[in-house]
Design an enzyme around this catalytic site. Sequence first.
Site, short mmCIF file in Angstrom:
data_model
loop_
_atom_site.label_atom_id
_atom_site.label_comp_id
_atom_site.label_asym_id
_atom_site.label_seq_id
_atom_site.Cartn_x
_atom_site.Cartn_y
_atom_site.Cartn_z
N GLY A 1 0.83 -1.20 0.00
CA GLY A 1 0.00 0.00 0.00
C GLY A 1 0.86 1.24 0.00
N GLY A 2 1.79 1.31 -0.95
CA GLY A 2 2.78 2.40 -0.94
C GLY A 2 2.63 3.44 -2.03
CB THR A 3 0.50 3.78 -4.95
OG1 THR A 3 -0.80 3.46 -4.45
CG2 THR A 3 1.17 2.53 -5.51
N GLY B 1 -0.56 8.50 0.17
CA GLY B 1 -0.76 8.71 1.60
C GLY B 1 0.39 8.25 2.47
N GLY C 1 1.62 5.28 3.10
CA GLY C 1 2.53 4.33 2.49
C GLY C 1 3.55 5.01 1.60
CB SER D 1 -7.38 2.35 12.65
OG SER D 1 -8.32 3.42 12.77
CE1 TYR E 1 -10.11 0.73 8.21
CE2 TYR E 1 -10.50 2.02 10.20
CZ TYR E 1 -9.68 1.65 9.15
OH TYR E 1 -8.42 2.21 9.03
#
Length: 255
Positions: free
Chosen positions: A13-15, A17, A19, A137, A150
């Site tokens: 999830g590094g693309t 925000g 990440g 979170s 969530y």
Amino acid sequence: MGKYAGKKAVVIGGTHGMGLAMVQGLLAEGAEVLLTGRNEKNIETVRRDLGAKAHVVRSDVADMGDIAALGDLVEEKFGRIDTLFVNVGYATLEPVALVTEATYDRQFNVNTKGVFFTVQRLAPLISDNGSIVFTTSIANVTGTPGMGVYSGAKAAVRSFAQVFAAELMPRGIRVNSVSPGFIHTPTMGIVDASDEDRAILMKVGDELTPMKRHGSPEEVATAALFFAFDATFTTGVELAVDGGLTQHIQPVPPQ
């Protein structure tokens, strides 16, 4: 040479925000990074911006075939890695009465099942005395209306982190979590929210947070980098990066 020169990292999830902030922090200090994402537009943007400095891979954390293929690719490209940042988050705002099996399954498939099996596949590739960092979170503990599924999914990740910490202890692999509060990211963690909804969420977040502002992705990445490399006597810990929101801090009123 940067302080992470010679280190190899995988960021799930590094693309965008938090990440992407982690990726940029790693690259700035000389690490070699392989990062994943699912959104084609984000992938194209990151590939253009980072160029040859990073390996950008399209991979869906909710797809078991993609997880297996990712493990093969990491092994081929890096052999061994020093740190794994599992930055996965998918939320749907809906009260308990409106939750459907489909929305429940999607949130648990991404936030929980995908996270578990990603670590299962990549843990054997982490060098002894390496590290894993999860994004959890503050929803784990706040009981926020509309965030029931969530919250449960992320609380499960917190429990996973503690079990992974115990099971990987013989190899010296440290496992910790960063728990963000209201962070100024492109989606605010809610992919299907409207711009109006996000604006409201930002306003509410600024009012609730004792520091009276949102955090930045870079502030979360700083905490994650600390866990990844510097916190060498810390494992099984969840660190709130939330401006004091879950710490019951009451700001002193203006005089």
